[in-house]
Scaffold this motif. Structure first.
Motif, mmCIF file in Angstrom:
data_model
loop_
_atom_site.group_PDB
_atom_site.id
_atom_site.type_symbol
_atom_site.label_atom_id
_atom_site.label_comp_id
_atom_site.label_asym_id
_atom_site.label_seq_id
_atom_site.Cartn_x
_atom_site.Cartn_y
_atom_site.Cartn_z
ATOM 1 N N SER A 73 9.384 0.737 -4.920
ATOM 2 C CA SER A 73 8.512 1.849 -5.284
ATOM 3 C C SER A 73 8.478 2.051 -6.794
ATOM 4 O O SER A 73 9.502 1.927 -7.474
ATOM 5 N N HIS A 107 6.481 6.411 -1.327
ATOM 6 C CA HIS A 107 6.549 5.051 -1.867
ATOM 7 C C HIS A 107 5.197 4.690 -2.470
ATOM 8 O O HIS A 107 4.216 4.460 -1.766
ATOM 9 N N ILE A 108 5.157 4.635 -3.802
ATOM 10 C CA ILE A 108 3.937 4.306 -4.533
ATOM 11 C C ILE A 108 4.140 2.963 -5.223
ATOM 12 O O ILE A 108 5.155 2.751 -5.890
ATOM 13 N N TYR A 109 3.179 2.073 -5.067
ATOM 14 C CA TYR A 109 3.299 0.727 -5.611
ATOM 15 C C TYR A 109 2.245 0.488 -6.694
ATOM 16 O O TYR A 109 1.151 1.076 -6.654
ATOM 17 N N GLU A 146 0.838 -1.189 0.000
ATOM 18 C CA GLU A 146 0.000 0.000 0.000
ATOM 19 C C GLU A 146 0.883 1.251 0.000
ATOM 20 O O GLU A 146 1.967 1.260 0.582
ATOM 21 N N ASP A 147 0.392 2.286 -0.672
ATOM 22 C CA ASP A 147 1.163 3.526 -0.787
ATOM 23 C C ASP A 147 1.441 4.130 0.586
ATOM 24 O O ASP A 147 0.555 4.212 1.447
#
Length: 388
Positions: free
Chosen positions: A197, A54-56, A49-50
């Motif tokens: 990320s 850090h964006i997934y 999860e973001d």
């Protein structure tokens, strides 16, 4: 009265079935995204999860592939109309004037209901029914088949579009990867996996490629039908499945490497077609020779011994094998099988080009003539494409 009573009676049943159908879909979704299928042990979807910067990647992002595909179809139409067509005019690329088949109800019915390419026995039978000589029947079928064949200008426009896209996609891949450590050291692909990320460059590169292959799949019914039509469908579906799965499971790093590797040789293949249609045969032959060498290096050496080795061996240093690990590598093996198949055809063509003296050009689709076919078979370059 009876219709009203019936409608009131079925309403609870309909609601009951709808609720059970919804529950079934929810159960299927839970099984489909079961963590133990797609993620290593001790890793859950909550870990992806973001969090701040850090964006997934997520499965919901995949819906963006359709708008990308539709946009690329629009860009393609504009490109073919305002760039490829004027270029074809400037280079003097014209469609051949084809003779129309004579009116004959018997042959027309056979052509539409049975086969476009009759056997010798069929020709003999049709000669008796029409009182035509064999040569006249064969010429009729050639001319009738040619009515369905796409013109040279259409093939030129399609090849030009793919060549331009692969060119820019390859450059985009270089820009997205040249400063990344995993571009030079494949062990870095799995550093911190799967909590890696997502970068903006990876997002745009991925969905441009996914949109392109989806647009190719959507336009197969309208594009020039190649002799490897079934292989193209398999390849496009396998590629989209591979990209979708690698996105959801955060195999983005290795996915970008695979895409860039494939685009590198396809530029030369489509470029060879473009110059061949323009009758720059020497240039087309040279590009095909370079394409053959690059294809063999990238698809038969780098892809299996670097990329697949990276996906089979290096993950085991970080985690235990799981279903997603086997599924991802199985898809890569499907691509490798197609690479071997296309390599055989390309090498056969390369052998003829180098060791045989043929008068003719490289063609994506051999035009059927009314005269007897030449003893030397023309090269066919259009049956070799990726799908990649």
């Amino acid at each position: 009265q009876p219709p009203q009573m019936y409608s009131y009676a079925v309403s609870p049943v309909f609601i009951f079935l709808l609720s059970h159908f919804s529950t079934m879909l929810q159960t299927i979704g839970e099984w489909l995204f079961w963590e133990r299928l797609w993620l290593p042990a001790n890793v859950s979807w909550s870990d992806l999860e973001d969090k701040g910067d850090h964006i997934y990647p997520k499965a919901s992002h995949l819906y963006a592939a359709l708008p990308f595909a539709l946009c690329l179809l629009v860009v393609r139409c504009l490109f073919e109309r305002y760039l490829a067509t004027p270029l074809a005019n400037a280079w003097g690329i014209k469609d051949k004037i084809r003779l129309t088949a004579e009116q004959n109800p018997v042959l027309e019915k056979f052509f539409c209901s049975q086969t476009r390419s009759p056997s010798q026995a069929d020709v003999t039978s049709l000669c008796k029914k029409t009182s035509w000589p064999q040569r006249r029947v064969e010429v009729w079928f050639r001319r009738r088949r040619n009515q369905y064949r796409p013109g040279l200008r259409k093939r030129f426009c399609e090849a030009s579009w793919r060549c331009v896209f692969y060119h820019f996609a390859f450059l985009g891949g270089i820009l997205a990867l040249y400063d990344k450590p995993w571009f030079y050291n494949l062990r870095e692909v799995w550093e911190g996996f799967p909590q890696q990320s997502m970068l903006p460059s990876q997002y745009w590169y991925y969905f441009l490629e996914m949109g392109f292959y989806l647009s190719l799949l959507l336009s197969l019914a309208f594009d020039v039908k190649r002799k490897d039509f079934q292989e193209q469908v398999i390849h496009h579906v396998a590629t989209l499945t591979l990209l979708s799965f690698s996105w959801v499971s955060n195999y983005i790093r290795v996915g970008t490497l695979v895409m860039m590797l494939h685009d590198s040789s396809d530029i030369l293949l489509e470029g060879a077609k473009v110059f061949n249609y323009a009758k720059w045969h020497q240039t087309a032959n040279t590009m095909f020779v370079v394409f053959t060498a690059l294809f063999m290096v990238t698809r038969l050496v780098i892809f299996p011994f670097w990329i697949i080795h990276c996906t089979w061996v290096y993950p085991m240093e970080k985690c235990s094998p799981f279903f997603g690990y086997y599924f991802f590598n199985m898809l890569l093996l499907v691509l490798q099988i197609l690479h071997v198949y296309w390599s055989f055809l390309i090498l056969r063509m390369f052998y003829r080009l180098v060791f045989t003296k043929l008068e003719g050009d490289l063609r994506s689709d051999e035009e059927e003539e009314d005269n007897d076919p030449p003893t030397n078979v023309h090269f066919i370059i259009g049956i070799f494409r990726k799908t990649d």
